[in-house]
Every structure is written in C-alpha cells, then in structure tokens.
Design a protein around this motif. Sequence first.
Motif, mmCIF file in Angstrom:
data_model
loop_
_atom_site.group_PDB
_atom_site.id
_atom_site.type_symbol
_atom_site.label_atom_id
_atom_site.label_comp_id
_atom_site.label_asym_id
_atom_site.label_seq_id
_atom_site.Cartn_x
_atom_site.Cartn_y
_atom_site.Cartn_z
ATOM 1 N N GLY A 68 -10.961 0.963 -0.917
ATOM 2 C CA GLY A 68 -11.518 2.137 -1.571
ATOM 3 C C GLY A 68 -11.086 2.364 -3.012
ATOM 4 N N LEU A 69 -10.263 1.490 -3.571
ATOM 5 C CA LEU A 69 -9.826 1.700 -4.956
ATOM 6 C C LEU A 69 -10.956 1.474 -5.950
ATOM 7 C CD1 LEU A 69 -6.264 0.083 -5.067
ATOM 8 C CD2 LEU A 69 -6.857 2.502 -4.910
ATOM 9 N N ARG A 70 -11.810 0.501 -5.673
ATOM 10 C CA ARG A 70 -12.994 0.220 -6.468
ATOM 11 C C ARG A 70 -12.666 0.111 -7.965
ATOM 12 N NH1 ARG A 70 -17.781 0.828 -3.540
ATOM 13 N NH2 ARG A 70 -18.962 1.633 -5.300
ATOM 14 N N SER A 71 -13.270 0.958 -8.788
ATOM 15 C CA SER A 71 -13.199 0.803 -10.246
ATOM 16 C C SER A 71 -11.790 0.964 -10.807
ATOM 17 C CB SER A 71 -14.131 1.804 -10.930
ATOM 18 O OG SER A 71 -13.762 3.137 -10.598
ATOM 19 N N ILE A 72 -10.931 1.754 -10.162
ATOM 20 C CA ILE A 72 -9.636 2.035 -10.785
ATOM 21 C C ILE A 72 -8.734 0.795 -10.828
ATOM 22 C CG2 ILE A 72 -9.740 4.473 -10.195
ATOM 23 C CD1 ILE A 72 -7.617 3.987 -8.084
ATOM 24 N N ILE A 73 -9.049 -0.222 -10.033
ATOM 25 C CA ILE A 73 -8.325 -1.492 -10.162
ATOM 26 C C ILE A 73 -8.477 -2.043 -11.577
ATOM 27 C CG2 ILE A 73 -8.324 -3.923 -9.431
ATOM 28 C CD1 ILE A 73 -8.999 -2.989 -6.623
ATOM 29 N N PHE A 74 -9.656 -1.806 -12.163
ATOM 30 C CA PHE A 74 -9.965 -2.353 -13.491
ATOM 31 C C PHE A 74 -9.727 -1.346 -14.618
ATOM 32 C CE2 PHE A 74 -12.891 -4.039 -10.241
ATOM 33 C CZ PHE A 74 -12.418 -5.336 -10.178
ATOM 34 N N THR A 75 -9.944 -0.050 -14.346
ATOM 35 C CA THR A 75 -9.805 0.948 -15.414
ATOM 36 C C THR A 75 -8.384 1.470 -15.565
ATOM 37 O OG1 THR A 75 -10.402 2.767 -13.912
ATOM 38 C CG2 THR A 75 -12.209 1.712 -15.129
ATOM 39 N N MET A 76 -7.553 1.315 -14.532
ATOM 40 C CA MET A 76 -6.175 1.817 -14.576
ATOM 41 C C MET A 76 -5.167 0.713 -14.237
ATOM 42 S SD MET A 76 -6.378 5.153 -15.212
ATOM 43 C CE MET A 76 -7.761 6.301 -15.399
ATOM 44 N N PRO A 77 -5.248 -0.445 -14.895
ATOM 45 C CA PRO A 77 -4.378 -1.570 -14.525
ATOM 46 C C PRO A 77 -2.902 -1.336 -14.842
ATOM 47 C CG PRO A 77 -5.554 -2.069 -16.554
ATOM 48 C CD PRO A 77 -6.139 -0.785 -16.027
ATOM 49 N N HIS A 78 -2.608 -0.324 -15.651
ATOM 50 C CA HIS A 78 -1.223 -0.044 -16.022
ATOM 51 C C HIS A 78 -0.446 0.671 -14.912
ATOM 52 C CE1 HIS A 78 -3.777 3.373 -17.032
ATOM 53 N NE2 HIS A 78 -2.715 4.144 -16.837
ATOM 54 N N ILE A 79 -1.168 1.218 -13.915
ATOM 55 C CA ILE A 79 -0.492 1.903 -12.805
ATOM 56 C C ILE A 79 -0.033 0.843 -11.810
ATOM 57 C CG2 ILE A 79 -0.702 3.646 -10.990
ATOM 58 C CD1 ILE A 79 -2.896 4.974 -12.659
ATOM 59 N N LYS A 80 1.253 0.755 -11.575
ATOM 60 C CA LYS A 80 1.848 -0.383 -10.857
ATOM 61 C C LYS A 80 1.542 -0.390 -9.367
ATOM 62 C CE LYS A 80 3.773 -2.113 -14.531
ATOM 63 N NZ LYS A 80 3.226 -3.361 -15.110
ATOM 64 N N ASN A 81 1.365 0.796 -8.795
ATOM 65 C CA ASN A 81 1.159 0.870 -7.341
ATOM 66 C C ASN A 81 -0.015 1.797 -7.033
ATOM 67 O OD1 ASN A 81 3.696 -0.634 -6.451
ATOM 68 N ND2 ASN A 81 4.590 1.023 -7.672
ATOM 69 N N MET A 82 -1.052 1.261 -6.403
ATOM 70 C CA MET A 82 -2.237 2.054 -6.075
ATOM 71 C C MET A 82 -2.750 1.633 -4.703
ATOM 72 S SD MET A 82 -4.379 2.410 -9.647
ATOM 73 C CE MET A 82 -4.678 0.653 -9.921
ATOM 74 N N LYS A 83 -3.087 2.635 -3.896
ATOM 75 C CA LYS A 83 -3.530 2.339 -2.539
ATOM 76 C C LYS A 83 -4.498 3.410 -2.052
ATOM 77 C CE LYS A 83 -0.572 0.499 0.229
ATOM 78 N NZ LYS A 83 0.548 0.189 1.153
ATOM 79 N N GLU A 84 -5.519 2.985 -1.311
ATOM 80 C CA GLU A 84 -6.430 3.912 -0.636
ATOM 81 C C GLU A 84 -6.412 3.584 0.845
ATOM 82 O OE1 GLU A 84 -10.627 5.350 0.631
ATOM 83 O OE2 GLU A 84 -9.493 3.556 1.096
ATOM 84 N N LYS A 85 -6.243 4.617 1.677
ATOM 85 C CA LYS A 85 -6.236 4.401 3.121
ATOM 86 C C LYS A 85 -7.160 5.412 3.795
ATOM 87 C CE LYS A 85 -2.408 2.864 5.020
ATOM 88 N NZ LYS A 85 -1.013 2.773 5.544
ATOM 89 N N THR A 86 -7.824 4.957 4.838
ATOM 90 C CA THR A 86 -8.747 5.800 5.591
ATOM 91 C C THR A 86 -8.001 6.461 6.752
ATOM 92 O OG1 THR A 86 -10.651 4.446 4.994
ATOM 93 C CG2 THR A 86 -10.857 5.769 6.979
ATOM 94 N N LEU A 87 -8.430 7.678 7.091
ATOM 95 C CA LEU A 87 -7.787 8.458 8.150
ATOM 96 C C LEU A 87 -8.685 8.554 9.388
ATOM 97 C CD1 LEU A 87 -6.529 11.432 5.943
ATOM 98 C CD2 LEU A 87 -5.114 9.586 6.868
ATOM 99 N N ARG A 88 -8.080 8.397 10.549
ATOM 100 C CA ARG A 88 -8.750 8.605 11.826
ATOM 101 C C ARG A 88 -7.763 9.264 12.790
ATOM 102 N NH1 ARG A 88 -12.563 7.721 9.097
ATOM 103 N NH2 ARG A 88 -14.048 5.996 9.236
ATOM 104 N N TYR A 89 -8.295 9.785 13.901
ATOM 105 C CA TYR A 89 -7.413 10.279 14.946
ATOM 106 C C TYR A 89 -6.659 9.102 15.579
ATOM 107 C CZ TYR A 89 -9.773 14.840 14.849
ATOM 108 O OH TYR A 89 -10.275 16.053 14.465
ATOM 109 N N PRO A 90 -5.434 9.340 16.061
ATOM 110 C CA PRO A 90 -4.655 8.265 16.681
ATOM 111 C C PRO A 90 -5.414 7.578 17.816
ATOM 112 C CG PRO A 90 -3.256 10.170 16.287
ATOM 113 C CD PRO A 90 -4.660 10.600 15.955
ATOM 114 N N ASP A 91 -5.194 6.279 17.939
ATOM 115 C CA ASP A 91 -5.772 5.381 18.950
ATOM 116 C C ASP A 91 -7.156 4.850 18.577
ATOM 117 O OD1 ASP A 91 -3.513 5.662 20.566
ATOM 118 O OD2 ASP A 91 -4.373 7.347 21.664
#
Length: 377
Positions: free
Chosen positions: A212-235
């Motif tokens: 889910g990071l999409r464009s920010i991988i390319f527009t914000m390369p100076h940020i050292k750590n970036m992650k997108e995670k999806t949320l669901r109910y457990p199991d």
Amino acid sequence: MSNIIILGAGMVGSTMAIDLSKKHDVTITDFNEKALENAIKKCDKLIPEVLDVTNKLLLQETIKPFDLVICAVPGFLGFETLKSIIEAEKNVIDISFFPENSLELDALAKEKNVTAIVDCGVAPGMGNIILGYYNEKLKLTDFECLVGGLPKIKKWPFSYKAPFSPVDVIEEYTRPARYVENGHIVVKEALSDCEFVDFENVGTLESFNSDGLRSIIFTMPHIKNMKEKTLRYPDHIEYIKVLKASGFFSEGKIMINGTEVSPLDFTSKILFNEWKLGDTEPEITVMRITLKGTNEKGENKTIVYNLHDEFCPKTNTSSMARTTGYTATAAANMFLDGLFKEKGVFPPELVGKHEVCFNYILNYLEARNVIYTLKES
C-alpha cells in the motif's frame, strides 16, 4: 458552481456525486444502467449518462464540456482511462487505484497543462496527505499506516465483508508487499509479519503486510522506514493462508469433469455472497498513521493520527464510501476553489505538503463527521 462529470456510479462514485451535487452540477456515468438507476434514486439532482470508458474517442468527446473529471472506474481500467482524460486536456481527481505507476503520466500532464490528483481516497489518500504535511515540518525517519475496512458484526469464519469485488481483495492477499527498511526497498509475501494491535472502540485487530505504499516509495525516498499494513479481525488471516496455500487463488485453469475452471474465479464466486456487504450493513473504517522524526531543534517527535468511522444510517452511506469519497470531493472542491494550481500528476503527499490544502481537506472531512484525531509527543 462548476460542471463536474464522474466516471463510475458504484458505491464510492455515487457517494461523491451526491456530495458534489450540493454545490455543483454533476453528471454521473457508468456502463451499467442499473448502477445509474440506483444513483439517481438516491439523488434526483444527478444527470445520468451511460458511458463505456474503454471507447476512448467517446470518452474524450463526453468529458469535453466539463470543468473537472472525477475518475472512479475499476482499477484495471484506471491507468488507460486517466491517460485518455489527460490527453483530452481535462483536469481530474482519480480514485481508481490502478496498479501502474501514475507518475509515468506526469510529463504528459505537464505537456497538456493538466492537474491530475491521484490515489485520492483514505489509504492511499488521506494517509499520504498527512505524511506530506509533516514532511515539511519534521525530518522524518518513520512512517507507518495501519488501515482496514471491517464489518461491525463479526460472522464466522472470515469476520469480513468487502464493499468491492472479492477479486480486488484477493489481489491484496496475493500481490507481494513492498516496504522500506533502513532506506532499502524490501519485498515480502503478502499476509506476512502478522501482529496484534489494539484499537479503542474495536479491540484487538490483526495487521499484515500489504502493498500500500505506492507512490511514496518514489516521492519520499529520504524516509528510512515506511510500511503499510492492512487490518482484519483476528483469525481471518489464518483462513486466508489456508485457501492461498491450497491453490484456491491460482489463476491457472484446472479440468473438472471436462470443463476448464480457474480456481480464482471459482473462489471469487463462492466468496462473493460470503463477503458481500449489505446496502445498510453496519461497517467501520479504522486507520492509524504514525510518523516519527525530529523538529528543527533536534527534538524527537511522534505524530499519531487515528480514524474510527462508521456506516451512516442517516444517509445510508458506508464508512468506506465516506472516508474514500469525501477525501476525493474535498480535493475536487479545493482545486475548483483555486487552492491548488500546479500542473502534472500529483499523489496526495504532494498536495498535503501545502498547509492550506492540508487544512482545507481536514476541515472538509470534519464537516462531514469524518474525524481524524491527533496525538503528539
């Protein structure tokens, strides 16, 4: 008052059309006449028109008289549709979330003197806008986006409902996830790195890697750590992993009683009713954006924005349509009000960097009871 055309009369497209019709003349288009009928039942101010966006000449002729185009077509149609809109020299807000890189169209948009704001939903969308704003305020080192759309009532076995096609959800479960760690792009399998996270008014949810990071991988390369995670109910993830490992998401056809069948098509058909979100079914959108960095004094800062939004029974509007659609209509009104005039293709982080745009969009959403709460330390 401006003249706006919306391409796509689905759940989000019709929600945007209704919102924009309060201030503008709105034509809503779709290839599906039933979708148009449903849209105008909700708001008789809308002007419906049947349109096949794959007919490039017809599309470009149709959009010619309008001041602004809103593109809400399915993702697999998005890139070529956006390209056709730009070639027709029309300004556009896009939420089709196509898999291709939108920045490939930047030179074309500049040549045609067009403003194209893309990925303008909730995530990608509002998370990017928040990132863009704080990138101007802090020297950022970390960005994390946790986001999910969930049914309010959990039903075994999946505890999940989708406001869109199961095929699109399954793609999220199969496409390799890219994130940035110590300045390097890392690719991991989707559904990996599952973690439990607690959310007020919801309880414990499960997060997993998604692309889910999409464009920010390319527009914000100076940020050292970036992650997108999806949320669901457990199991939920465990059940999905079982299906995935068993081949139910495979696109390669298999022979059953003399008939070729795609496991993915079969699975999508089975899951359609299981995952289908009812028109008035309560659901929620949960998002948490966390930013870390230092200010101009060298002090460590952590910025956290939380969103908890629910289905609106007053207007029978889903939370996913509200949080996605109203971000796009905020951008549309912001552009029409003359607050953003740059030419080219702009992911939301390049819009949110402007304080006046950031505040406009936050205030617009708050006026529609889509509330992002801030905690700063």
